[in-house]
Design an enzyme around this catalytic site. Structure first.
Site, mmCIF file in Angstrom:
data_model
loop_
_atom_site.group_PDB
_atom_site.id
_atom_site.type_symbol
_atom_site.label_atom_id
_atom_site.label_comp_id
_atom_site.label_asym_id
_atom_site.label_seq_id
_atom_site.Cartn_x
_atom_site.Cartn_y
_atom_site.Cartn_z
ATOM 1 N N TYR A 143 -13.462 -0.103 3.851
ATOM 2 C CA TYR A 143 -12.813 -0.894 4.904
ATOM 3 C C TYR A 143 -13.900 -1.653 5.642
ATOM 4 O O TYR A 143 -14.892 -1.061 6.078
ATOM 5 C CB TYR A 143 -12.068 0.033 5.869
ATOM 6 N N ASP A 238 -22.439 -2.699 4.589
ATOM 7 C CA ASP A 238 -21.633 -2.557 5.801
ATOM 8 C C ASP A 238 -22.012 -1.225 6.456
ATOM 9 O O ASP A 238 -21.541 -0.166 6.048
ATOM 10 C CB ASP A 238 -20.144 -2.597 5.450
ATOM 11 N N LYS A 266 -19.729 0.043 16.348
ATOM 12 C CA LYS A 266 -19.666 1.433 16.827
ATOM 13 C C LYS A 266 -20.865 1.840 17.686
ATOM 14 O O LYS A 266 -21.010 1.407 18.820
ATOM 15 C CB LYS A 266 -19.444 2.359 15.628
HETATM 16 P P1 KE4 Z 1 -14.006 -2.728 14.006
HETATM 17 O O1 KE4 Z 1 -13.531 -4.145 13.888
HETATM 18 O O2 KE4 Z 1 -12.858 -1.718 14.030
HETATM 19 O O3 KE4 Z 1 -14.995 -2.526 15.171
HETATM 20 O O4 KE4 Z 1 -14.907 -2.362 12.725
HETATM 21 C C1 KE4 Z 1 -14.328 -2.539 11.443
HETATM 22 C C2 KE4 Z 1 -15.081 -1.677 10.447
HETATM 23 C C3 KE4 Z 1 -15.975 -2.277 9.565
HETATM 24 N N1 KE4 Z 1 -16.676 -1.545 8.670
HETATM 25 C C4 KE4 Z 1 -16.539 -0.195 8.616
HETATM 26 C C5 KE4 Z 1 -17.341 0.578 7.608
HETATM 27 C C6 KE4 Z 1 -15.644 0.474 9.489
HETATM 28 O O5 KE4 Z 1 -15.519 1.813 9.415
HETATM 29 C C7 KE4 Z 1 -14.910 -0.276 10.429
HETATM 30 C C8 KE4 Z 1 -13.925 0.370 11.390
HETATM 31 N N2 KE4 Z 1 -13.668 1.763 11.184
HETATM 32 C C9 KE4 Z 1 -12.372 2.248 11.596
HETATM 33 C C10 KE4 Z 1 -12.352 3.767 11.361
HETATM 34 N N3 KE4 Z 1 -12.189 4.073 10.012
HETATM 35 C C11 KE4 Z 1 -12.072 1.886 12.999
HETATM 36 C C12 KE4 Z 1 -10.910 2.632 13.618
HETATM 37 C C13 KE4 Z 1 -9.750 1.710 13.868
HETATM 38 O O6 KE4 Z 1 -9.435 0.878 12.983
HETATM 39 O O7 KE4 Z 1 -9.155 1.877 14.956
#
Ligand code: KE4
Length: 429
Positions: A143, A238, A266
């Protein structure tokens, strides 16, 4: 036990889609009512009904030193009095960029954004602008945020909700995104051969955290680096999850593998909305206004977000033994859980690296999205609720990683292991 959360969730559903501002929070894959949190400190969160939880989400990664970490709180309080935003360059942004470049290998420049999504979206646009190519290879169950290009075979909430193709993502966009199973180098080599000179980037979670925690098999990352070198493809790591978590230099440091571009989120913001993408000057200088690959943001480099992230990163940079201690805490928890689940006669896999881990109820190794999907996720659902009732807050999906914070003590680990024993006894009763 959840009276106020239930009432709040009913109200929330009237005014917010699904009652939440991010799908993974809605408990859709485990069922039941999401717990509304009121405050948190250290290893614990407290919900609106006054229940205390040992927290293994830690805001999906940022709270590596625990909730309401005093130096971060104080820094935010101080900087808020200087104004919460200028819309003009500040010295603090230069200081933050210099710190990140000193901590992370193989990067010479960094651009701050407001989320991991923005970071990955911008990195892909940069790779396309730099190479003049259109296609991107990603991995099933990885993701990279919710930008259109990445919502193909995505993990996290997309996998949790079982959305195969996301409405609103056009066929034209989706056809430039090629996806293959994680840990499958031959499949990548085949795609590259079938699309000569058309692939701008390969983007990968160096440790997958969005289908549970899944480790790269020996040679996988090295193989991707080699494929990128041989075919003029930009290698994007990533590190939104792994950055500043697996080591102060992230997965690049831990695995000694060079990325061409790295994305962050994060931890970099200390809980405030921050993302970033970084890389060699030769590539990064294509980003506007230095170059023509446009990318912008009203609140990028926001002073409150910057001082929160800077304060957290500075602590991690000055105390690298924190990573050894995080590894020790995680290993102790993994050993305790394996013992508890084994004693209950439950087939299980516990994947872990650094302070990331996940539990899967399967008798075979969990190495990609297919194996993660085939586990007994109904048992995970029951385990999740049993642990929640015992005061342990796990990710509400088998397609997520657990995150261990430095605030976790031995007594919390013991509490969690005892809760796992009692949960399995209750489930098997
Ligand atoms: P954000 O746009 O949510 O800050 O980051 C996206 C993203 C990009 N790359 C990786 C490897 C990530 O894990 C994420 C976001 N992780 C999720 C948890 N699996 C965020 C939680 C959510 O979607 O509320």
């Amino acid at each position: 036990m959840f009276t106020k959360s239930q009432a709040l969730f009913e109200k929330a559903n009237q005014v917010i889609p699904g009652g939440v501002n991010s799908p993974v929070r809605a408990f859709r894959s485990v069922g039941g009512t999401p717990v509304f949190m009121q405050h948190a400190k250290g290893a614990y969160m407290y919900d609106v009904d006054g229940n205390r939880y040992v927290d293994y989400i830690n805001s999906w990664g940022p709270m590596i030193l625990g909730h309401a970490y005093e130096p971060v709180v104080k820094a935010i309080q101080e900087y808020a009095t200087y104004s919460t935003s200028f819309g003009a360059p500040t010295e603090l942004e230069v200081t933050v960029a210099e710190l990140i470049i000193s901590m992370v290998p193989n990067i010479e420049m960094v651009r701050m954004v407001n989320s991991g999504t923005e970071a990955c979206m911008s990195a892909l646009r940069l790779a396309r602008g730099y190479t003049g190519r259109n296609k991107v290879i990603k991995f099933e169950g990885n993701y990279h945020g919710h930008a259109d290009s990445f919502l193909v075979s995505a993990g996290s909430g997309v996998a949790t909700l079982g959305i195969q193709s996301v409405p609103g993502v056009t066929a034209a966009v989706a056809e430039d995104t090629l996806s293959v199973p994680y840990n499958n180098l031959p499949a990548v080599e085949q795609l590259v051969a079938e699309n000569p000179d058309q692939i701008a980037a390969i983007i990968v979670e160096p440790v997958a955290g969005n289908m549970g925690c899944i480790l790269p098999q020996a040679g996988f990352l090295e193989g991707l680096r080699d494929i990128c070198d041989k075919n003029g493809i930009v290698f994007i790591m990533d590190e939104v999850m792994t950055g500043f978590r697996l080591a102060k230099g992230g997965a690049q440091e831990l695995f000694n593998i060079k990325a061409d571009l790295v994305t962050f989120g994060k931890i970099i913001g200390g809980g405030m909305p921050v993302g970033a993408f970084a890389g060699k000057r030769e590539i990064m200088e294509h980003i506007a206004p230095a170059g023509k690959v446009y990318q912008a943001g009203t609140l990028s480099g926001n002073p409150i977000a910057m001082i929160a992230g800077y304060t957290l990163l500075k602590t991690l940079n000055e105390h690298p033994n924190i990573y050894t201690q995080l590894e020790e805490k995680t290993s102790a928890l993994v050993a305790g859980l394996r013992s508890a689940l084994g004693a209950a006669g439950v087939v299980h896999q516990v994947n872990h690296i650094g302070s990331m881990m996940s539990v899967h109820f399967a008798e075979y190794p969990i190495v990609d999205f297919t194996s993660a999907s085939g586990a007994n996720n109904e048992l995970f659902r029951r385990f999740f609720h049993a642990m929640l009732e015992k005061g342990v807050y796990l990710p509400p999906s088998a397609f997520e990683s657990w995150f261990i914070s430095h605030a976790l003590g031995q007594e919390d680990i013991d509490f969690t292991v005892e809760a796992a024993k009692a949960s399995m006894q209750a489930i098997k009763a």
